[in-house]
Structures are given as C-alpha cells and as structure tokens.
Enzyme design. Structure first.
Site, short mmCIF file in Angstrom:
data_model
loop_
_atom_site.label_atom_id
_atom_site.label_comp_id
_atom_site.label_asym_id
_atom_site.label_seq_id
_atom_site.Cartn_x
_atom_site.Cartn_y
_atom_site.Cartn_z
CE LYS A 235 -3.90 -2.16 2.40
NZ LYS A 235 -4.64 -2.41 3.58
CD GLN B 286 -3.70 -4.07 6.72
OE1 GLN B 286 -3.86 -3.04 6.20
NE2 GLN B 286 -3.82 -5.12 6.39
CG ASP C 294 -9.70 0.59 5.53
OD1 ASP C 294 -9.79 0.09 4.47
OD2 ASP C 294 -9.17 0.18 6.67
#
Ligand code: GUN
Length: 299
Positions: free
Chosen positions: A53, A97, A120
C-alpha cells in the site's frame, strides 16, 4: 468460453486515473495527496499488504507515510496517533491495518478516524451514507468498491433483474458489497455461515460473490450456468507439488470447476486482490479533492 476477469489490468487503469488526478490537483492547488498507513505488531501477511500500500501510494505521486508500531502499543497510544493524523492537513487518508493485536479494541480506533479521512469506509458515517444510498459524498470500503468495478466491467451500471448472492457479512466486505449491488438495482441475498442450503442459494445467483475465507469452498455445482463469479478469498494452502514446504494462493471458489460453468470469473491471484489497493489510492485522491474543495474523479 469463460471470461477470466483481469483485475490486474483494471487496477492498472484505476491507478493511471489516480496518478493523473493527483498530478492535476497538485498542479492546480499545490496540494499533494497524502496517505498514512498504520500497522501494529508483527503479522507478516499484514506487513506485506501494508508495504505494498505504501509503495503504491508513492507510485501514485502521493505523500506516503507509514507508522509501524510495536505489538505492545497501548490503546491510548494508537488513538493518540490517529488524533495527530486527523489534525495533520497534509494527510487526506488514514488506514489502520486490521486485524489489530488482541489486546487492542479496533472499534474506537477506527471510529476515531475522521470520516473524511476514513479511506477504508469503515466509520459509521461512511457505512451509513452507503446504506442510505449516498455514493457521492462518503468513502466506500476498497475491496467492495473494487469488486463492483469488476462486476460493472461485465454487466454495466444497471443490474436490474439480476440476482446477486454475497457469501459473507463482514463490515469490511460483505455488508458494503451487498449495499453496492442493491444500489445498482440487483436483487441481493446476503448469505453466511448460518444460511440453510448455501449451495442452493448460490445456484440462484447471476452474480455470485464469495468472501468466506475458506479455500475453494464454492464448488462448480454451486454456480448457475452463465453466472459471473467474484472470488474475494485469498487463502494460502500447501503446494507440495511445487516442492517441500511450498505454498500457493487459492480463492474461496474452486476455480477450475467453477470456470467450466460460469460465464465470467475472477482468478486468484490477479482478480479482486489488485483492485483493493487501487481503490485505496482512488479513495485517497478523492479525499484530497474533497479537502481542497475540488470535484473528485469518478471510478
Ligand atoms: N486487512 C485486510 N484487509 C483490510 C482492509 O481493506 N483495510 C484494513 N484496514 N485492514 C485490512
């Protein structure tokens, strides 16, 4: 012949759009798109995801910041870091994460991310906007958003008259995927581990989306002839044929069997996987446009 949906190619075209949008924004306003990725602990798979990422963010021309915190990080320390990133005007997207180490509670951490930086799409504001049919002003979770682009590459924008079945009901994938399909006028069934006769439910699907986390669970005879199959699973299984101790990645769908029945199917790897990172970059550049009062690119 089945169409094997090329997620790598689609992701590359999303990334190209992101790169151009980020460069355009910087040229117009001087604002460099910024993404902060936070990882806690030593899980090797999570580290691999996070590294890719951060690397992709750099390739998109973003300011890319990675915070790697030790396993013993406290709830207060993690929330303090999110607060700092919330207040940092050079950061437009924040991703923590998951999963977090067991002693940490992910809910207050995720919910403390400002909704406009929640790339997200997990904040209640963003989840609520999607549930209410607002696909314009909120952030949509990356894997469902990417899966939806793959569905649209086969069926177009309007899924009227099509039955879609999503197996899995997580906040990160199943629920938002169901909402996106519903928004596109599909008739949606949310199936899960307590569903009775899952195979029969799946056989009714014109669009079958599998996110169960069990290697090759969806068999060929679960697939309706001519269906589109989207495989969200990434499972590492032993591959002794490649040598001792070797492994390979498989999806949640038994690919060979399902390919013989489906009209279109995503492979693993190379299907949904590359789309997740691409859509994270897309969400981040969208957030940077919103923050700068500019109209955001569409994907
Ligand atoms: N872990 C696995 N997938 C994801 C994701 O899409 N977002 C976050 N934050 N963590 C993940």
């Amino acid at each position: 012949m089945v169409v094997v949906i090329d997620g790598k190619a689609k992701a590359a075209s999303v990334i190209e759009t992101v790169r151009e949008a980020a460069a355009g924004l910087e040229q117009q306003t001087g604002v460099k798109t910024g993404l902060a990725v936070v990882i806690v602990g030593d899980d090797p798979a999570s580290h691999a995801y996070v590294n890719s990422k951060s690397k992709m963010a750099k390739e998109c021309g973003f300011k890319s910041v990675q915070h790697t915190l030790p396993e013993e990080t406290t709830q207060a320390d993690l929330e303090a870091l999110v607060a700092t990133l919330n207040a940092d005007a050079s950061i437009h997207g924040i991703l923590v994460q998951l999963p977090l180490p067991k002693h940490l509670d992910s809910v207050p951490v995720i919910q403390s991310i400002l909704p406009e930086k929640d790339v997200d799409g997990l904040s209640f504001v963003n989840a609520g906007k999607l549930a209410a049919g607002d696909l314009e002003t909120g952030m949509i979770s990356c894997t469902p958003a990417g899966s939806m682009l793959l569905v649209r590459s086969i069926h177009g924008e309007d899924l009227s008259g099509l039955n879609a079945v999503v197996i899995g009901r997580s906040n990160l994938f199943g629920k938002p995927m169901g909402q996106l399909l519903l928004n596109a006028n599909a008739t949606v069934t949310m199936a899960h581990s307590r569903t009775k006769d899952l195979a029969a439910v799946c056989r009714n699907a014109d669009i079958l989306v599998a996110a169960v986390g069990r290697p090759q669970m969806v068999k060929g005879d679960w697939v309706k002839p001519g269906a589109t199959v989207i495989d969200v699973g990434i499972n590492r299984v032993p591959a002794p044929e490649k040598g001792e101790g070797k492994s390979r990645l498989v999806g949640d769908v038994a690919f060979d069997e399902a390919s013989a029945v489906a009209a279109a199917i995503t492979p693993v790897p190379g299907g949904v996987g590359p789309m997740t990172i691409a859509m994270l970059m897309a969400n981040t550049v969208i957030a940077a446009h919103h923050a700068s009062g500019k109209s955001a690119p569409k994907f």
